[in-house]
Scaffold this motif. Structure first.
Motif, PDB file in Angstrom:
ATOM      1  N   GLU A 301       0.821  -1.263  -0.026  1.00 25.41           N
ATOM      2  CA  GLU A 301      -0.022  -0.031  -0.065  1.00 25.41           C
ATOM      3  C   GLU A 301       0.850   1.476   0.033  1.00 25.41           C
ATOM      4  OE1 GLU A 301       0.408  -0.919   4.429  1.00 25.41           O
ATOM      5  OE2 GLU A 301       0.221  -1.710   2.604  1.00 25.41           O
ATOM      6  N   GLY A 398      -5.357   6.623   6.221  1.00 26.98           N
ATOM      7  CA  GLY A 398      -6.458   5.624   5.455  1.00 26.98           C
ATOM      8  C   GLY A 398      -7.643   5.527   6.218  1.00 26.98           C
ATOM      9  N   GLN A 426     -13.973   9.185  -0.842  1.00 22.46           N
ATOM     10  CA  GLN A 426     -12.256   9.085  -0.902  1.00 22.46           C
ATOM     11  C   GLN A 426     -11.942  10.340  -1.244  1.00 22.46           C
ATOM     12  OE1 GLN A 426     -10.919   6.406   0.609  1.00 22.46           O
ATOM     13  NE2 GLN A 426      -8.669   7.618   0.359  1.00 22.46           N
ATOM     14  N   THR A 487      -3.350   6.591   1.888  1.00 17.97           N
ATOM     15  CA  THR A 487      -3.183   5.063   1.615  1.00 17.97           C
ATOM     16  C   THR A 487      -4.234   4.365   1.951  1.00 17.97           C
ATOM     17  OG1 THR A 487      -1.794   3.204   1.838  1.00 17.97           O
ATOM     18  CG2 THR A 487      -2.128   4.541   3.672  1.00 17.97           C
ATOM     19  N   ILE A 488      -4.485   3.179   1.651  1.00 12.77           N
ATOM     20  CA  ILE A 488      -5.576   2.153   2.306  1.00 12.77           C
ATOM     21  C   ILE A 488      -4.746   0.996   2.584  1.00 12.77           C
ATOM     22  CG2 ILE A 488      -7.742   1.154   2.012  1.00 12.77           C
ATOM     23  CD1 ILE A 488      -8.599   3.213   0.404  1.00 12.77           C
ATOM     24  N   GLN A 596     -11.968  -0.472  -6.405  1.00  5.80           N
ATOM     25  CA  GLN A 596     -10.484  -0.200  -6.157  1.00  5.80           C
ATOM     26  C   GLN A 596     -10.022   0.795  -7.181  1.00  5.80           C
ATOM     27  OE1 GLN A 596      -7.681  -3.508  -5.892  1.00  5.80           O
ATOM     28  NE2 GLN A 596      -5.983  -2.098  -5.672  1.00  5.80           N
ATOM     29  N   GLN A 600      -8.715   4.496  -6.157  1.00  3.64           N
ATOM     30  CA  GLN A 600      -7.133   4.555  -6.208  1.00  3.64           C
ATOM     31  C   GLN A 600      -7.000   6.057  -6.916  1.00  3.64           C
ATOM     32  OE1 GLN A 600      -4.202   2.550  -5.762  1.00  3.64           O
ATOM     33  NE2 GLN A 600      -3.829   4.645  -5.604  1.00  3.64           N
ATOM     34  N   VAL A 603      -6.180   8.119  -3.845  1.00  3.16           N
ATOM     35  CA  VAL A 603      -5.260   7.923  -3.002  1.00  3.16           C
ATOM     36  C   VAL A 603      -3.757   7.866  -3.586  1.00  3.16           C
ATOM     37  CG1 VAL A 603      -4.356   5.737  -1.797  1.00  3.16           C
ATOM     38  CG2 VAL A 603      -6.613   6.223  -2.074  1.00  3.16           C
ATOM     39  N   ILE A 607      -3.327   1.197  -2.579  1.00  2.34           N
ATOM     40  CA  ILE A 607      -4.232   0.530  -1.815  1.00  2.34           C
ATOM     41  C   ILE A 607      -4.080  -0.884  -1.779  1.00  2.34           C
ATOM     42  CG2 ILE A 607      -6.849  -0.267  -1.751  1.00  2.34           C
ATOM     43  CD1 ILE A 607      -7.381   2.228  -3.124  1.00  2.34           C
ATOM     44  N   CYS A 634      -5.894   0.683 -10.941  1.00  2.00           N
ATOM     45  CA  CYS A 634      -5.098   0.308  -9.747  1.00  2.00           C
ATOM     46  C   CYS A 634      -3.651   0.193  -9.957  1.00  2.00           C
ATOM     47  CB  CYS A 634      -5.546  -1.158  -9.610  1.00  2.00           C
ATOM     48  SG  CYS A 634      -7.604  -1.345  -9.318  1.00  2.00           S
TER      49      CYS A 634
END
Length: 842
Positions: A301, A398, A426, A487-488, A596, A600, A603, A607, A634
C-alpha cells in the motif's frame, strides 16, 4: 520518571475484556500486540483507555510546538473507543513507550541510490533489512539491479547466479528476525523487463524456496499491451538505458499466462502496475532529489523511494453514519471533513515522534560496545532514514470499515451505487487531507523540497486542482507540509479493535459457527461435537458486530433472544439484512477491482487489496481480474484462490520423500538448533534430522552458563551418539567461524532428567515416521498435572512447527480465531489464515 504499575497477562486481558464488552478476541489481541510493554515483555497497561491517554499526551506535547495546537481533549475525542482515528501497528505500540528503543514506522523501503549489483551492494541490503526488522519495521526492496543468470562477473565465479539465490538469502534473513515473537515482513519486487523475470515468478513454487518474503512483479504498460496483442516484448539488463549488456525478446502473452497461472495456483506473485505507480506518484516529481520510487512495503500500500518510511492511521468510516441501518441513515460529511484535517495534524505530529525515536536509536548505536566499524552500517542506515523523513514528511492516512459503512447506509457492497459513493467519499478525504497539509505548511513550514513547478503536470495534483481550485492556488503560494499522505492499508487486527469490517473489504460472513470445550457433566450443556481425544465441544454462533446492530435496530431483539435463534431463523435474518449477497464470497470480483480503481484515483500512495476467489474459479477469471485492475487504474493487486496454498509446492526429491526412516539410530545425524521463547523463559531445541526430517528432539530451558556455543550456529551441525561401557551419551558438534569442530559433550546434562526422558519418548514416536503435524497434535493433547512438563510440551510443539510443510492444514477442523473459518495453514511454522491473514507463531 513515575514508576509504572505492572500487570499480569491475565489482569491485562480481564481489563481489556471489560473495555471491549466481553469480546475475548479483541482483548487478547490488544494485550498481545498493543498494550505498553518493556523489552522483557512485562505489561504496563490493562485497558486501551490507558493506551489512548499515553498517545494523546504525546501528541499534545508535539502540538504545543506549533501554532493553534490541538488539546489533549480534542485528541482523546478522536481516539477514545477506537471510534474515529486509529493509529495502526507501530504508532499504537510505540508512541509514548520509553521502555523500548524502536521505530514507530510501519514500513520501509531500502536500496541503493545508484544501482549496485556487486556482492558488497547485495550484502549491504541484507544487513540493512535485518537492522530495520529488529526495530519492528516491515521492509521492501527491488532486485532489478542484480545482473541476470549467466552474466559475466569479475570474480572467481566468472558468471552470475542470477536473482533466485539472492531472493533466498533475503528470505532466510527475514525468517531469522523476530519482532515480538513474529518474523520480519519482506517484499521483494522485480521489473518484468529483467531477463530473470520468469525465474523470479517461479521461485516460490519450489518447496523451501523464498518462504520468508512476499514477491511482486512490476509490469509496465508496454508489457501489458504486448501480452494482450500477442506481440513480443524486449527484456534487457540493465533494465534502463540504450546499451544493455544482455537483451532479448520474449513472448509477452506466454509470460503473462505464467503469471496468471502461478497466482491462480499459489497466490503469488502479486502484480504491481509500475507505470501507473510512477505516473501517479507525487514524490516522483522529486526523483532526482532521491525520491524515485523503487518498491513497496510488504503489503503493497506504500510505494517508496530508498530509505523512506511511513506511519499509518485509519479513520473508522462506520462511526460517521448517523442512525445506521435505518431509512434515515446519513453520512456526516461535515464531521468527517473536520476529523480528516485533525487526523492529518496527528499524522504530522507522529513524524516528529518518529524522528525522536530515530535519534534514540542512533544514540543507542553510538553507546553500543561493539567496534565502531561494525556499528557503522546501522548508524548510516538510520541517518538516511532520518534525512528522508525530514525531507518529505510522508504520512499514511487511510480508512477502515468501508463494508460496514456501506451496509449501515443501505448500500450493497459492489453495486454501482456503492462504488460511486465510496469513490466520492475518498475524494472528500483526499481534498481535506491536502487542505490540512497546506494549512500546516502555513503554520509549520512546507516540506523542504516543495516546488509547484515540478508537480504541475502530476495527475493527482491536477485532480486536486480541479476539485478545489482555491486550495490549489493556496498550495502554490505557501506549499504543502507533506510530500504524499494517503493510503488504504490492511487493517486486520485494527478492525478487531474497531469491531468493524477491515479496510475497504466487505464483511467476510455476517455469522459463523465456533466451538468451545464443555464439561459433559455440567447442567444444560449442549454437546455438538466430540473430538479424537474425547473432549466435548459446543457449537455456537458468532455474529459480526454490526450485523448484531442491524438485528437490534430492525428486529428489536435482545442478546438473550438472539442466542436462542435457530439456524433457520438466523439464515432468514441474514437474507433480510444489507449484508445479504455482500460478503467476500458473494460480490462480483471484477466489480470489486473496479471499486478499487475508482478509489485509487484519490489515493496518492496505493491500496492494499487481495481479491479472494472461490477454489473452483478458472485461470481465465484471474486473468480478467488482473487486466481489469490495470485498465481501471489500480496500482497493484493480489488474488487468493481458496485452498491454493495447499499442495502446490513441488517436491524437490520425490525418492527421498518415499524413503523410510531407520529404526536403529545412526551414529550421527544432521542437527538443527532452534532458540525460542517459552513464555518468559529462554529455551533451546536440538533436533536430529534424517533426510531433512525430524528424527529426534531434545528441548528445555537454556542455562547460558552451561550452553557456551554461539547463539547463531551455522550448517554442518551433528548430534553424535558416543557409547562407552554400555552407557550412551549424546554429543552436539558444530563448526565455529574458523572451521574448527567444537563439541558440547552430553547434551542431556543441559536439561532436567524428567524432560530428557520425555524427549526420548517423543523421539521414539518421530522415528516411526509419524508426520511432524501429528506429533505436534499428540504432544499438545497431553493432559499433565506438572507445570514443568506442560511447559516442556509447549516447547516441543513450538520447535516442531518449523518442520510442518507449508500449506499443511491443522488437524481437527481448527478455525481461525479472528474470522472463524477453517482456513488455517502452516507457513514457515506459523499458523496463518489464508482468508483474513491472521497469524500466530509458535
Amino acid at each position: 520518571m513515575q514508576e509504572l504499575k505492572q500487570y499480569t497477562y491475565e489482569e491485562a486481558v480481564a481489563g481489556a475484556r471489560d473495555y471491549f464488552k466481553g469480546d475475548e478476541l479483541a482483548a487478547t489481541v490488544w494485550v498481545t500486540k498493543y498494550a505498553l510493554k518493556d523489552s522483557f515483555g512485562k505489561i504496563y497497561e490493562c485497558s486501551p483507555d490507558q493506551m489512548h491517554e499515553r498517545i494523546a499526551s504525546e501528541l499534545e506535547r508535539i502540538e504545543k510546538k506549533y501554532p493553534n495546537p490541538m488539546t489533549k481533549a480534542e485528541i482523546r475525542e478522536l481516539l477514545d473507543g477506537f471510534r474515529y482515528a486509529v493509529p495502526q501497528g507501530g504508532p499504537m505500540t510505540g508512541i509514548g513507550n520509553d521502555l523500548q528503543i524502536a521505530s514507530i514506522s510501519n514500513c520501509f523501503v531500502i536500496g541503493h541510490e545508484k544501482p549496485a549489483d556487486s556482492y558488497g551492494g547485495i550484502i549491504r541490503i541484507d544487513e540493512e533489512q535485518v537492522q530495520l526488522m529488529k526495530r519492528r519495521g516491515g521492509v521492501g526492496h527491488d532486485l532489478s539491479h542484480i545482473r541476470p543468470t549467466g552474466s559475466p562477473v569479475l570474480n572467481s565465479a566468472l558468471t552470475s547466479t542470477g536473482i533466485v539465490p539472492f531472493m533466498e538469502r533475503y528470505s532466510n534473513s527475514t525468517r531469522e528476525v523476530a519482532q515480538d515473537g513474529r518474523r520480519g515482513a519482506l517484499m521483494l519486487s522485480l521489473s518484468i523487463k529483467h531477463p530473470d523475470a520468469e525465474r523470479f515468478i517461479d521461485a516460490k513454487l519450489e518447496q523451501g524456496k523464498v518462504t520468508g518474503a512476499n514477491v511482486s512483479i512490476k509490469v509496465d504498460d508496454e508489457f501489458m499491451q504486448a501480452a494482450i496483442d500477442g506481440k513480443p516484448y524486449k527484456q534487457q539488463f540493465p533494465i534502463t538505458g540504450d546499451k544493455p549488456m544482455v537483451s532479448g525478446e520474449i513472448d509477452a502473452a506466454a509470460l503473462w499466462k505464467k503469471i496468471v497461472h502461478n497466482a491462480w495456483k499459489s497466490a503469488e506473485p502479486g502484480v504491481l502496475f509500475w507505470d501507473t505507480i510512477i505516473r501517479e506518484s507525487v514524490p516522483d516529481c522529486y526523483a532526482d532529489l532521491g525520491f524515485r520510487t523503487v518498491s513497496t512495503n510488504p503489503c503493497g500500500e506504500i510505494p517508496l523511494c530508498p530509505y523512506d518510511s511511513c506511519r499509518l492511521l485509519a479513520l473508522n468510516l462506520y462511526s460517521y453514519v448517523d442512525k445506521p441501518f435505518t431509512k434515515e441513515a446519513k453520512f456526516d460529511t461535515a464531521k468527517f471533513k473536520k476529523h480528516v484535517r485533525k487526523a492529518m495534524r496527528m499524522m504530522d505530529d507522529i513524524i516528529d515522534i518518529e524522528l525522536e525515536k530515530v535519534e534514540a536509536i542512533i544514540s543507542k548505536i553510538d553507546k553500543d560496545p561493539e567496534d565502531k566499524d561494525i556499528r557503522r552500517v546501522e548508524r548510516e542506515l538510520w541517518e538516511k532514514i532520518r534525512r528522508k523523513a525530514l525531507m518529505g514528511r510522508r504520512t499514511g492516512l487511510g480508512i477502515t470499515a468501508e463494508g460496514d459503512m456501506l451496509a449501515a447506509l443501505g448500500l450493497r457492497y459492489g453495486s454501482d451505487e456503492a462504488i460511486e459513493f465510496a469513490a466520492d467519499l475518498q475524494k472528500t478525504l483526499a481534498v481535506e487531507a491536502y487542505r490540512a497539509s497546506v494549512e500546516m505548511a502555513g503554520e509549520r513550514g512546507a516540506f523542504e523540497m516543495y516546488d509547484p513547478k515540478r508537480e504541475e503536470r502530476n495527475p493527482m495534483i491536477l485532480r486536486i486542482k480541479e476539485a478545489d481550485p482555491k486550495l490549489y492556488d493556496l498550495m502554490v503560494k505557501q506549499g504543502r507540509r507533506n510530500v504524499a499522505m494517503l493510503t488504504i492499508a490492511p487493517t486486520g487486527t485494527t478492525s478487531l479493535m474497531t469491531q468493524t469490517t477491515s479496510g475497504i473489504e466487505p464483511v467476510f460472513l455476517p455469522v459463523y459457527k465456533r466451538r468451545r470445550k464443555v464439561n459433559p457433566s455440567d447442567k444444560n450443556v449442549n454437546i455438538t461435537f466430540v473430538d479424537d481425544v474425547g473432549d466435548s465441544w459446543e457449537e455456537y454462533n458468532v455474529y459480526h458486530h454490526h450485523f448484531l446492530t442491524w438485528i437490534k435496530v430492525n428486529k428489536g431483539l435482545t442478546d438473550e433472544q438472539i442466542k436462542k435463534l435457530s439456524d433457520k431463523e438466523v439464515d432468514k435474518l441474514v437474507a433480510e439484512s444489507p449484508y445479504h449477497n455482500a460478503t467476500s464470497n458473494d460480490i462480483d470480483w471484477v466489480a470489486k477491482v473496479k471499486m478499487q480503481g475508482a478509489m485509487q484515483k484519490w489515493v496518492d500512495h496505493s491500496i492494499s487489496v487481495t481479491v479472494n476467489l472461490p477454489n473452483d474459479v478458472t485461470e481465465a477469471l484471474v486473468d480478467e481480474v488482473y487486466k481489469t485492475a490495470w485498465k481501471s487504474g489500480c496500482k497493484g493487486v493480489t488474488v487468493y484462490r481458496d485452498g491454493s496454498r495447499a499442495g502446490v509446492l513441488v517436491k524437490k526429491d520425490k525418492k527421498k520423500e518415499e524413503e523410510g526412516v531407520p529404526t536403529s539410530r545412526p551414529v550421527s545425524l544432521e542437527a538443527d538448533v532452534i532458540r525460542f521463547k517459552n513464555g518468559a523463559e529462554d529455551w533451546i531445541a536440538f533436533v536430529g534430522l534424517y533426510n531433512h526430517k525430524p528424527y529426534e528432539i531434545f528441548t528445555g530451558k537454556v542455562d547460558e552458563d552451561a550452553l557456551y556455543f554461539p547463539k547463531t550456529v551455522k550448517k554442518g551441525n551433528i548430534i553424535k551418539v558416543i557409547e562407552k561401557d554400555g552407557v550412551k551419551r549424546y554429543d552436539f558438534q558444530y563448526k565455529d567461524k574458523y572451521g574448527y569442530v567444537n563439541t558440547v559433550g552430553g547434551i542431556s546434562r543441559l536439561f532436567d532428567k524428567e524432560l530428557w526422558n520425555y524427549a526420548k519418548l517423543i523421539s521414539g514416536v518421530l522415528r516411526t515416521g509419524m508426520p511432524p503435524i501429528d506429533v505436534v497434535n499428540l504432544v499438545s493433547s497431553l493432559r499433565l498435572d506438572s507445570d514443568t512438563i506442560n511447559t516442556w510440551k509447549n516447547g516441543v510443539a513450538r520447535a516442531l512447527h518449523k518442520y510442518i510443510p507449508n500449506g499443511t492444514k491443522p488437524k481437527g477442523g481448527k478455525k481461525c480465531p479472528e474470522c472463524g473459518q477453517e482456513s488455517l495453514v502452516y507457513q514457515e511454522g506459523c499458523l496463518v489464515c489464508t482468508n483474513c491473514g491472521h497469524s500466530k507463531c509458535g
